[in-house]
Design an enzyme around this catalytic site. Structure first.
Site, short mmCIF file in Angstrom:
data_model
loop_
_atom_site.label_atom_id
_atom_site.label_comp_id
_atom_site.label_asym_id
_atom_site.label_seq_id
_atom_site.Cartn_x
_atom_site.Cartn_y
_atom_site.Cartn_z
N ASP A 144 5.72 7.59 4.03
CA ASP A 144 5.67 6.17 4.36
C ASP A 144 4.69 6.04 5.52
OD1 ASP A 144 6.02 3.62 5.38
OD2 ASP A 144 8.20 3.67 5.30
N TYR A 170 -1.57 -11.40 5.22
CA TYR A 170 -2.55 -10.54 4.56
C TYR A 170 -3.91 -10.68 5.23
CZ TYR A 170 -5.17 -8.23 0.84
OH TYR A 170 -5.98 -7.36 0.13
#
Length: 252
Positions: free
Chosen positions: A63, A155
Site C-alpha cells: 500500500d 483529483y
C-alpha cells in the site's frame, strides 16, 4: 541491445491499465521490472504476464500510502535485482464527486496514495539510485492538474501536487544524478475509463482533442520509456503533456 538492458525498474499501481503498460514496455526494453500493487495476487499475476512475454519481473504487495511498506518494497527489489535505476510512481486511488460530498475518508485515501505515495517512493528510491550513480524517477500526473473539471476537486489537487513535487525533487536530487520528471495524460482509454464514460461523453472527449482521438496506454508508456532512457539524459523537472493537444485547445 535493448535500450534499458541491465537496468532495474519499479512501477507502482502496476497490475493493470497505465501501470501495467508502462511496466511491460520497460521490460520489453530489457529492464528487470518490479510490479507493485495493493494485493500480492494482482501484482504477481501481472508479473507472470510479463514473464510470459519474455521479460524479467516480480510482483510485490504494498500500500503506497504506507511509508514502511514502500521502503520495504524497494528493499525487496534491491535484494532481488541488486539495485534500482527507474521508479515510476503511477499508483492512484480516486473518487469523482461534488465538493460538498467529499468526506475525510476519501480525502485521506486520495492524498495518501496520490501524494504521500510519491513522497515515500522518492524517499526510498533516491539513496539506492545515488549508490548506482543516478537514476530516473517518473511521476504520473494528469492534465486535471492544469485544467479545471467539475467533481474533480481532490483529483485535480493531487495531480497539481505531482507537478510541484516533481519540480522540487528534480532540484534537490539533480546533484545526485537523479532525474525527476512527470507525464501528464489527458483521457486515456483504459478499461476503467471506457467503463466509466458513456458513449456521449466519450465522443465529446474525442471531439475536444485536436488530434481527434483518445489517448491509448501505449502513448503514455512510450513517454515513460523515453524519460527512463539515456535519450532524455539532460531532461529533468519537466511535466510532459501527452494529451493530443487538449491543453492548448479552446472548447469547440
Amino acid at each position: 541491445m535493448a535500450e534499458l538492458e541491465g537496468s532495474v525498474a519499479l512501477v507502482t499501481g502496476a497490475s493493470r491499465g497505465l501501470g501495467k503498460a508502462i511496466a511491460s514496455t520497460l521490460a520489453r526494453e530489457g529492464a528487470r521490472a518490479a510490479l507493485v500493487d495493493l494485493k500480492e495476487k494482482w501484482a504477481q499475476a501481472a508479473a507472470e504476464d510479463l514473464i510470459a512475454e519474455g521479460g524479467q519481473a516480480i510482483g510485490i504487495e504494498a500500500d503506497v500510502s504506507d511509508r514502511e511498506a514502500v521502503h520495504d518494497a524497494v528493499r525487496q527489489v534491491v535484494a532481488t535485482y541488486g539495485g534500482l535505476d527507474i521508479l515510476v510512481n503511477n499508483a492512484m486511488w480516486n473518487r469523482y464527486e461534488p465538493i460538498d460530498a467529499v468526506s475525510r475518508e476519501v480525502f485521506d485515501r486520495m492524498m495518501g496514495v496520490g501524494v504521500a505515495g510519491i513522497v515515500w517512493g522518492i524517499q526510498a528510491a533516491a539513496p539506492v539510485m545515488e549508490a548506482r550513480g543516478g537514476g530516473s524517477i517518473i511521476n504520473i500526473g494528469s492534465m486535471a492538474g492544469r485544467l479545471g473539471s467539475a467533481n474533480a476537486l481532490l483529483y485535480s489537487a493531487v495531480k497539481a501536487a505531482v507537478d510541484g513535487m516533481t519540480r522540487s525533487a528534480s532540484v534537490e536530487l539533480g546533484p545526485k544524478r537523479i532525474r525527476v520528471n512527470s507525464v501528464a495524460p489527458s483521457t486515456i482509454a483504459t478499461e476503467a475509463v471506457r467503463a466509466m464514460l458513456d458513449e456521449t461523453t466519450f465522443a465529446a472527449r474525442v471531439a475536444s482533442t485536436p488530434l481527434g482521438r483518445i489517448g491509448e496506454v501505449d502513448d503514455i508508456a512510450q513517454a515513460a520509456l523515453w524519460l527512463a532512457s539515456p535519450r532524455s539524459g539532460f531532461v529533468t523537472g519537466q511535466s510532459i503533456a501527452v494529451d493530443g493537444g487538449l491543453g492548448h485547445a479552446f472548447p469547440r
